[in-house]
Each structure stands twice: as C-alpha cells, then as structure tokens.
Design an enzyme around this catalytic site. Structure first.
Site: not given
Ligand code: SAM
Length: 606
Positions: A81, A495-497, A512
């Site tokens: 192999d 902005g704030d997701f 991530r």
C-alpha cells in the site's frame, strides 16, 4: 547482498500479488518474478488516526490485503500500500478535480514523503491448519515538487492522470514534470520498493553463510551506521521487520527490533512512539510558540545563516537557552542548521515570519497567550461543561465576544489578527471548494477582517460580497484590506447577526461562526438566515468537520475541545450539519473536505 538470485529461488513457488495496481505488476514482472494477481477486496478503510505514523497505516493495510482468507493456499502472498504524506496528513486518491487541485496545491513547491508498506506473507499448512508468517517493512522516498503555476496544475488535472493516484500525481508519467527531485527509491513512489523488497526476500530465503557473518564481527562498539549493517547481516532469517499475525506493535522509526538487542524481548513493555509523542506534544507546541513570540524567525529574515550567539543577541536572550531552542526548531524542520549557523526553512519563511503574506503569527500568538492557559483549565471545563475565559481573562460577563474576546481594543485586534492569519492560508481552498459562479451577491455573516470576502471576490469576478460584523470589528477591519481591484466589490456593514436585518444576498456565508454558539443560538442564526435567503439561494458553512462517529479526525476533535474551553459551542459532523440545515429549509447539502484548516458545506434554500 545478492538480489537477483532470490527472485530465481521463488520461481518454483506459488506467489500471489494481492494488488490490482498495474504499476506494481509491471515492476515485479520486469524484475523477473512470476506471480498470479489476486486483487485484494480488502477495503482501505482502516482508521488512520489509530496508527502512530503514516507508514504504520500503510504496512497494516498491506498486511490486511495480503492476509485475505479465501485464497487457494499459495506459498507467498505479497501485499502493498502506497501513501503520500504532506505535513503529517495522508493524501488519498482525489475524489474529483477540485480535490486533485487541493492535493496538488499542498504539494506545490514543497517536499513530501511517499511511503509504501509491504507485507510478505509466507504460508504453510501444518496438520491441516494454515499457518501464516508475516514480514513487513516500509520504505520512504522524499519527493520535492517545483513551484508550479496554476495553469500548469490545472492542465495536469485536466489530463485526467491525477484521479486514480495517491496524492494526485503519477511520477512515472506526466506527473514527472512536476517533480524537481527525489531522495530515495524511484520505484517506491511508483508503488513498489523493488530494491528493499529483494533485500527483505534475501533475508527470508537466502540467510547469510556463517563465513559471511564472521567477516563483519566487531571488536569494539560499532558506529550507528555499522549497527544498521550488522542487523542486516546477522539477522536470524526471520527478518528484522518480521512479526507473527497479531504480534507486537509496529516498530517506531529509529528503533531496532528488541530481538536484535535483547535476549529477553520486552517490546510490549515499551510505550509506543505515538503515545510518547502525545505526552510530549505540549512541549513541541510551546517551543514553537516561544520561538515565534521571541521573533527567532524574524531575526533570520534579512541575515542568515547566523550563529546561536548572534541570534541570542538579536532577540535579547541567553546564548545557552537560544542554542537549545534553535536546535529543537531545526529538528522540527523549521530551521536549517549547518556549520555556518541557522537559517529559516521555506516552511518558516512562508508561515512563521510575523509579517509574511501567509503568516500564522497572529494565530500562534493567540494560541500562546489565550488558548494555552485556557487548555490548562481543561479539567474545570470538563467539570463545569463551559468555557474558561473568566478564569484566564479575569473578567466576568455574558456576551461571548463583547465581554471576553473584545474586552479591550487590544484584545479585539489580537483576535482579528488571529482570525485573519488562519483563514488567510485556507481562503483560496474555501473559495474554490465549490463552483460559486452562479451567485452574484454574497454576505459573509461574522466575516471579521474580510479576508474570505476578498478571496471570493478575487475568484469570482461577477460576485459582490458584503462583510457583516459587529460595529467595532468593522471599524478595525480596514487594517486588513489587501490591495487589488477586487476590493471595490467588497463592502462592510456593521450589525448584530442575532438582531439586525441582514444585507440582501443570494449566497450567505457563515465561516467559523456556528461552532461558537450553543445549539439554541445556532438554531436562531439558521432560522434568521433561512428567512433572508431566497429560494434557490445558497448557504456556505465553513467549519472543521468531525467524522460521523467522532473517533477519527483528531484535528477536528481537538478543535471541538478548543471550542469547549473558549466559547459555548462545538464542532459538528456533516450529518449533524445536514440535519440542522434541513430543519431550516435547506436542501442538497454537500461537503468538500479540504484537508486544510476548515472544510466547506454548501446547501440550497428550498
Ligand atoms: N468568519 C471569520 C473567520 O473565519 O475568520 C471570523 C470568525 S470568528 C470565530 C467569529 C466572528 O463572528 C467574529 O468576527 C465576530 O466578531 C463575529 N460575531 C460574533 N458575534 C456577532 C454578532 N452578534 N453579530 C455579528 N457578528 C458577530
């Protein structure tokens, strides 16, 4: 050592080659061996993570191929192999062209190793019972690729040659033009180490005559080199690599079979090399972190080679300590050591200088300054089931980013530098894992410095990308802006997701991000993305993927532990992401395992 006569000795025996590889068959036929080909049906599915080294994996696979039960009793079965190993990872045969591109890009301009494990099984029938005596060995050849252009790589991939080859190339054909030089047996790279095979056969079938052994007797302790020779010649004919089926663990590199040294073999009492490496792994990490933090590699950027004393002066450290750290770095292949002093290797120049294009310095510093102390609280994390940021940073709070990671401007910038340096080395693989050219607008939620957004814009000239992140991050992101015309197609929106409306896009990206949050917040995010995404639109999830059984991918498993100590999240498998995404109205969930720091999942909004 006689090589050819041993082949002649085998002419009377029934030899079976348990491999369908035409390349192996050619090599053995040309050597004059007569054999039958009975391709093994053994699936190459051994768990790589269970083996301390790539060659141990290749040897075990070769042995399993050779040991298949339903063969009509032959005298000898040969199994082999071949694996290609780059930076510690085994590269299999590519599954498609993007996978071939990923592999060849990893090999491009660098050195890698090709290992072939070979098992020679000698069969005999005693009292109607089949007895099998297995000898195994492995051979390593180091191969260096030239620095190749993208055009050449793609031309080679389009030739179709890479698709059935381990590592994505065949040295015996077109792939030869990729190779600058090799160190070791050429045939080993093709698939079978003929020279070593003949030597091993000779040990089994042509034991040395006593008068030959006499000639190499030593009066004094032989040098290390001569020990090698001694074990070759004085072998008792059972081969230094020989092992019965179910025998002891494979010999770690550099260790002699205990049988050669000790009349009372105690191989089982030696801890396996993989375990020792695991025990010592933290020292290796800390040595690397320290060398980076003390700017050892930077000190050699403009002037090299330098002596330990010269480097010690540049980094303001003791000569004695510096010399020891430099030697460790040289042993790891990060520095080159000659009698004239130390220089950076290509690996160090590419990744370890603090300001190189692909510098991992920010990521390494975060590991040194934050992840290291967090991991030393792993026991607390296990007991409490949550992150340990408050213990290490000395602050309390409930907002993961605002209170901890972004507790001060300095911390925020360090975090951003770490994110940039890691995603920068993987961005191209992420951007090209799928063909995204049907999308005209994308929104990278939690896109941080915009590193991936810029790469996407570079790869897809018809794509506009919006980076959406917390306001302070967006303010600092301009420090990371690259040059290039594609920057005009990248915009930044604060902005704030969890609260704010997302910019419109036909492809949403979370790179991530999902791994940072507990399940309820992951559902919240996916539900918001799903509501913003039009039918037919896409969602690209970029994370390290665990294997479904959570027992193989060491890197991803460790990363999940990392998430435990520093966030409230975890890593997931493709099956888990598929389940999550389907729950939120996505379909056609596919993944590309890039083999780099992150994998990529693409789904379509139904
Ligand atoms: N996507 C980037 C990458 O892969 O390099 C950054 C990943 S980082 C682990 C998570 C990102 O999510 C950070 O940039 C962080 O500022 C951002 N983030 C965290 N909470 C957020 C929120 N509530 N709204 C918007 N972005 C947020």
């Amino acid at each position: 050592m006689v090589l050819y006569p041993v082949i002649r000795q085998l002419l009377e025996r029934r030899v079976v080659l348990a491999s369908a590889s035409p390349r192996r068959q050619d090599i053995l036929t040309n050597a004059g061996l007569r054999f039958e080909v009975v391709p093994s049906r053994f699936k190459e599915t051994l768990r790589k993570a269970a083996f301390p080294t790539a060659y141990a994996y290749a040897m075990e696979t070769a042995k399993q191929k050779a040991l298949e039960k339903d063969l009509r009793t032959p005298d000898i079965v040969i199994g082999a192999d071949t694996v290609v190993v780059a930076e510690g990872e085994i590269l299999e045969k590519p599954v498609d062209k993007p996978d071939a591109y990923r592999m060849l890009s990893r090999l491009n301009g660098k050195e890698h190793s090709v290992f072939t494990g070979v098992a020679i099984v000698r069969c005999s029938c005693k009292d109607g019972r089949l007895d099998a005596d297995v000898s195994e060995f492995h051979e390593e050849t180091r191969v260096r690729f030239s620095q190749l252009s993208e055009e050449l790589l793609w031309e080679y991939i389009h030739s179709g040659e890479p698709l059935d080859k381990a590592g994505g190339y065949g040295i015996q054909a077109l792939g030869a033009m990729l190779v600058e030089h090799i160190h070791g047996d050429f045939f080993n790279v093709v698939g079978f180490p003929l020279n070593r095979f003949c030597k091993e056969l000779a040990k089994l079938y042509c034991p040395p005559r006593p008068e030959d052994v006499q000639r190499v007797k030593h009066d004094s302790i032989p040098s290390v080199d001569t020990f090698e020779n001694l074990s070759d010649v004085e072998s008792d004919g059972s081969s230094q690599c020989g092992a019965r089926v179910g025998g002891g663990p494979p010999q770690p590199p550099g260790m002699k079979n205990t049988k050669d040294r000790d009349p009372n073999p105690t191989v089982e009492s030696l801890p396996p090399m993989g375990l020792l490496q695991l025990i010592n792994g933290f020292k290796a990490s800390k040595a690397l972190f320290t060398a980076c933090k003390m700017k050892v590699f930077d000190s050699l950027r403009d002037e090299a080679p330098l002596s330990a004393l010269e480097i010690a002066r540049k980094i303001d450290a003791s000569e004695h300590g510096t010399g020891q750290l430099l030697d460790v770095c040289a042993a790891f292949g990060l520095l080159e050591k000659t009698e004239r002093g130390y220089s950076n290797t290509d690996l160090a120049s590419l990744y370890l200088l603090s300001d190189g294009e692909y510098s991992l310095h920010g990521f390494i510093m975060r590991n040194n300054d934050l992840v290291w102390p967090l991991f030393s609280h792993l026991e607390f994390a296990m007991r409490e089931g949550t992150h340990q940021l408050h213990r290490v940073l000395g602050t309390m709070g409930k907002h993961l980013f605002q209170d901890f990671h972004y507790g001060s401007q300095e911390k925020r910038q360090q975090f951003m530098a770490a994110m940039h340096s890691l995603i920068n080395v993987a961005a191209r693989q992420v951007a090209t894992a799928f063909d995204l050219s049907q999308f005209t607008s994308a929104c990278d939620l939690g896109g941080c410095t915009g590193t991936l957004a810029h790469e996407l814009a570079r790869q897809y000239p018809g794509l506009k990308v919006t980076v959406f992140d917390l306001p302070d991050v967006i303010k600092d992101a301009k420090c990371f802006q690259p040059d290039g015309p594609e920057t005009a197609r990248v915009s930044f929106v604060p902005g704030d997701f969890f609260r704010d409306t997302y910019p419109e896009a036909d492809l949403y990206i979370v790179c991530r991000v999902l791994h940072d949050w507990p399940d309820n917040q992951v559902h919240q995010l996916l539900s918001r993305i799903s509501s913003s995404c039009k039918p037919g639109g896409g969602l690209l999830v970029v994370e390290m993927l665990l294997d479904e059984e959570k027992r193989e991918n060491q890197g991803a498993l460790l990363q999940s532990l990392n998430m435990l100590v520093q966030t409230m999240g975890r890593e997931r498998s493709l099956g888990e992401y598929r389940h999550l995404l389907e729950m939120h109205g996505f379909t056609d969930v596919r993944a590309v395992y890039t083999g780099s720091a992150v994998d990529v999942v693409l789904a379509t909004r139904a």
